[in-house]
Design a protein around this motif. Structure first.
Motif, short mmCIF file in Angstrom:
data_model
loop_
_atom_site.label_atom_id
_atom_site.label_comp_id
_atom_site.label_asym_id
_atom_site.label_seq_id
_atom_site.Cartn_x
_atom_site.Cartn_y
_atom_site.Cartn_z
N ILE A 58 -7.22 -0.80 2.66
CA ILE A 58 -5.84 -0.69 3.12
C ILE A 58 -5.85 -1.14 4.57
CG2 ILE A 58 -3.87 0.85 3.47
CD1 ILE A 58 -4.78 0.64 0.52
N GLU B 175 2.08 2.20 2.76
CA GLU B 175 1.82 2.70 4.11
C GLU B 175 2.37 1.72 5.14
OE1 GLU B 175 -2.15 4.17 4.81
OE2 GLU B 175 -2.45 4.51 2.67
N ARG C 165 -10.48 0.96 8.52
CA ARG C 165 -9.42 1.37 7.61
C ARG C 165 -10.06 1.94 6.35
NH1 ARG C 165 -4.57 1.72 10.10
NH2 ARG C 165 -4.17 -0.13 11.33
N GLN C 166 -9.22 2.54 5.53
CA GLN C 166 -9.68 3.10 4.26
C GLN C 166 -10.25 1.99 3.39
OE1 GLN C 166 -6.55 5.21 2.22
NE2 GLN C 166 -7.57 4.99 0.25
N SER D 129 0.82 -1.21 0.00
CA SER D 129 0.00 0.00 0.00
C SER D 129 0.85 1.26 0.00
CB SER D 129 -0.91 0.02 1.24
OG SER D 129 -0.11 0.19 2.41
N ARG E 173 -2.60 -3.23 0.48
CA ARG E 173 -3.76 -2.88 -0.34
C ARG E 173 -4.39 -4.21 -0.72
NH1 ARG E 173 -3.70 -3.20 -5.43
NH2 ARG E 173 -1.47 -2.82 -5.60
#
Length: 128
Positions: free
Chosen positions: A69, A22, A57-58, A20, A27
């Motif tokens: 994510i 991050e 989370r997103q 991701s 992802r």
């Protein structure tokens, strides 16, 4: 308009999933049962944004994919929450489309009544 079929999560696309950018979060791409209408995707995104969940989370929908994510270890719990929001979105979308169909039918009836009124007026006119 064709009958709306509920959208569900049916699989994880391991090939489309990956880093991701991050840190340890990945992802994850989940496959949906079928292509989500744009309005449905917007409704889901808004419902997810306002959904209360400690490990949230997103997540967003595009086409027949739901991308999240998250930490892979948290994915199963996240799927449980996503399914709740998907179910709510299906119900809200079904309600919205039902109301739109009722409005469209009323507009068609009104247009037919207006045409008939004009035909009736035409029959009463004398052009001699």
């Amino acid at each position: 308009m064709s009958e709306f079929q509920d959208i569900k999560i049916v699989d994880m696309d391991a090939e489309a999933s990956g880093n991701s950018g991050e840190g340890a979060l990945k992802r994850i791409v989940l496959r949906l049962s079928h292509l989500a209408p744009v309005a449905w995707a917007s409704m889901f995104d808004e419902a997810w944004r306002t959904h209360h969940y400690m490990m949230k989370r997103q997540a967003s929908v595009a086409g027949n994919s739901l991308t999240v994510i998250c930490n892979p270890d948290d994915l199963q719990g996240l799927i449980t929450e996503l399914k709740k929001v998907i179910s709510q979105t299906n119900a809200a979308f079904r309600q919205m489309t039902s109301e739109a169909e009722v409005r469209a039918a009323a507009a068609v009836r009104k247009a037919a009544e207006d045409r008939q009124a004009l035909q009736d007026l035409k029959g009463k006119l004398n052009f001699d």
